[in-house]
Each structure stands twice: as C-alpha cells, then as structure tokens.
Design a protein around this motif. Structure first.
Motif, PDB file in Angstrom:
ATOM      1  N   ARG A  47       1.062  -1.360   0.042  1.00  0.00           N
ATOM      2  CA  ARG A  47      -0.278   0.011  -0.192  1.00  0.00           C
ATOM      3  C   ARG A  47       0.431   1.345   0.183  1.00  0.00           C
ATOM      4  O   ARG A  47       1.986   1.128   0.457  1.00  0.00           O
TER       5      ARG A  47
ATOM      6  N   SER B 220       3.261   4.840   4.595  1.00  0.00           N
ATOM      7  CA  SER B 220       2.451   3.456   4.723  1.00  0.00           C
ATOM      8  C   SER B 220       1.194   4.123   4.844  1.00  0.00           C
ATOM      9  O   SER B 220       0.228   2.980   4.673  1.00  0.00           O
ATOM     10  N   CYS B 221       1.056   4.607   6.286  1.00  0.00           N
ATOM     11  CA  CYS B 221       0.319   4.837   7.144  1.00  0.00           C
ATOM     12  C   CYS B 221      -1.277   5.811   6.763  1.00  0.00           C
ATOM     13  O   CYS B 221      -2.501   5.437   6.626  1.00  0.00           O
TER      14      CYS B 221
ATOM     15  N   ARG C 210      -3.143   3.893   4.217  1.00  0.00           N
ATOM     16  CA  ARG C 210      -3.486   2.966   5.225  1.00  0.00           C
ATOM     17  C   ARG C 210      -4.701   3.347   5.530  1.00  0.00           C
ATOM     18  O   ARG C 210      -5.979   3.406   5.905  1.00  0.00           O
TER      19      ARG C 210
ATOM     20  N   PRO D 148      -8.098   5.330   2.898  1.00  0.00           N
ATOM     21  CA  PRO D 148      -8.355   3.885   1.419  1.00  0.00           C
ATOM     22  C   PRO D 148      -8.604   5.183  -0.369  1.00  0.00           C
ATOM     23  O   PRO D 148      -9.319   6.530  -0.329  1.00  0.00           O
TER      24      PRO D 148
END
Length: 310
Positions: free
Chosen positions: A97, A197-198, A201, A204
C-alpha cells in the motif's frame, strides 16, 4: 539601535521585499548592503566587499566541487540511472500500500547519493515517477507530497552541495560531515516511507498497488543499479579514507557518471552542451548565495572586532 535589533529587523524587511516580487537574490543583496552600512556607519566596508568578494568567491578552488557534483547529477540522468533506481524500487515495493510512492522516495534517496542537489533530485524524479504514480491512481496530494519530501534527501544524503558549502563557510571537515549525514539521511527516507504507508492505510483509495514480482526478477532489476552503488562508494569512500580530496572525488564521480551515460548512449554533443549549461546555471545560483553568506560572516567578524576595539 543595537546590532541585534538591526539583525532582527532585517528579516521582516527581507520578507516584505520578496513579497513585493523583488528577486530573492536582489532583495538579499539590498538588505545586506543596507545592514552593513547601518552597522559600520560607512559605505566603505560594503562597497569594498562588493569589489573583492565576488572574485574571491568564484575563484575559490574549494567551490569547484559544486559544479562537479551538479554535473554528476546531470550525467546520471542522461545515463538512465534515475529511471533504473525508480524501477528497482518499484519492483520491490510497488505491491505494498503506497508502494509506488515509497519507491519514489527510495529512488530520490538513491539519486541524491550521486547528485547532491534537492532541486535536481525533485525535478528529475518528478519526471520519472509522477507519470507512474498517476497511472496507478495515486492522489495528487500523495504523489506530489512524496516527491517533494523525497527531493529533500538530495541535500542530506552525501555527497551534498549544501554540506560542502557549510564546510567551506565554517571551515569544517567535508568527509566527517558526509559520514555524519549518511545515517540521518537513511532514517529520513525510512521515515518518509513509513508516513506514506500510514497515509495509504488511513486514506483508502489514495493510491493503487502493482502486481507482486518474483524474486528472480527483483534481483535482476536490482543488479541494474550497480553503477549508482559503485560511484557512491568510490566518491564517499575515497573522501573518507583520504585516497583523494573532495574535489578530486567529485571529478572522478562526474567522469564515472559521464562514462555510464556515454555507454548507455544518453550522452552526445547536444546533451553534453545542455548538461553543461544546466550545471552552470545551477552553480551560479548556488555560488551567489554562498557569496552573500560569506559576506554575512565577514560582517559578523568585522562587527566582533569593532566591539572588541570599542
């Protein structure tokens, strides 16, 4: 008005001049000259510095390292190293992601290791990575934010032009500064990747993912970036071990990246001229800022001497 008050007032005056669309270099020059006249009570010091400071700065042998590092970045772009760095990072991280954005940051870190300029790093990786980020549906905020953050690694990860200028102005050891900046640069790159990355997440749909690649392909693509690793180790390792001086290391790095660009057929007469002109333009901008900083340090030393004599 004390010297401290003059210094405090000079900053908002500088911001007002910039807000009035006066070029930044000219605004700094005006504020510096005016401040020198007010502090010293005469125009002789300011105009005497204008007479010899420009020549003294541009004829400095130590500053010749700046155009060599910038030229190294130009040759690296022509040699396809920036594209190879991004593709290698994308193959390893793209399936996660926010992976393509993290790949852009990793590529910025790798390109910064053979460039030394944040502006060149952001501009080069923007051309390489931004189309891919858009193709995989990354939001404009995440795509541009990742590239802007990754571009800052160009002045942190050695060899860094800013560290060279700092070392010259403060008379510090360039090799020690390069080694000291390596770990913070790597930590900054990892921190940017963690933040991406955070974000991916918690928001979306901000970015897509690529297919997971087999490890055989990953290692084959990774092998394509060996020139970057070799040039980085030769330049930084040679400086730290004392095999050659920083200026010699920059010359060797520029020659090495130029050879790679020539072998990859990215360097010809036209691209060579364009690279030299781009390097000259960037060097003039950076060196003029160095001259102003050097002038400021000279004013500080003169003021300190006058305070002692008084």
């Amino acid at each position: 008005m004390s010297r401290l008050e003059i210094g405090l007032w000079s900053f908002p005056v500088l911001l007002v001049l910039i807000f009035l669309r006066i070029p930044i270099g000219l605004a700094m020059l005006l504020v510096g000259i005016a401040g020198s006249i007010v502090v010293n009570g005469t125009t002789l010091v300011a105009f005497a510095q204008l007479k010899h400071m420009t020549y003294g700065t541009f004829s400095s042998y130590a500053l010749s390292i700046i155009p060599l590092f910038l030229l190294m970045g130009q040759f690296a772009t022509l040699g396809g190293m920036s594209t190879a760095l991004f593709k290698a990072a994308e193959v390893w991280l793209g399936h996660r992601r926010g992976g393509v954005a993290m790949a852009a940051v990793g590529a910025c870190a790798g390109f910064g290791a053979i460039c030394g300029s944040s502006l060149a790093t952001a501009a080069t990786m923007g051309q390489v990575a931004l189309p891919e980020l858009r193709r995989y549906g990354y939001s404009g905020a995440l795509a541009t934010g990742a590239l802007a953050a990754g571009g800052t690694l160009g002045i942190l990860i050695p060899p860094s032009v800013i560290l060279v200028i700092y070392a010259i102005l403060t008379e510090q050891n360039i090799a020690k500064l390069f080694v000291a900046a390596l770990v913070p640069g790597v930590l900054a790159a990892l921190g940017y990747m963690a933040a991406i990355s955070c974000y991916a997440r918690f928001v979306p749909g901000s970015g897509g993912v690529t297919a997971r690649m087999p490890y055989g392909l990953r290692f084959r693509v990774l092998a394509s970036i060996w020139p970057v690793l070799v040039i980085f180790l030769v330049v930084v390792g040679g400086i730290y071990t004392g095999i050659f001086t920083p200026t010699e290391a920059a010359a060797i790095g520029a020659a090495g990246t130029g050879l790679v660009a020539l072998l990859n057929r990215g360097l010809d007469r036209q691209t060579l001229v364009a690279a030299i002109l781009a390097t000259a333009s960037s060097t003039a901008m950076i060196s003029s800022g160095t001259a102003r900083n050097d002038c400021s340090f000279s004013n500080m030393r003169i003021s300190a001497r006058s305070m002692k004599l008084g």
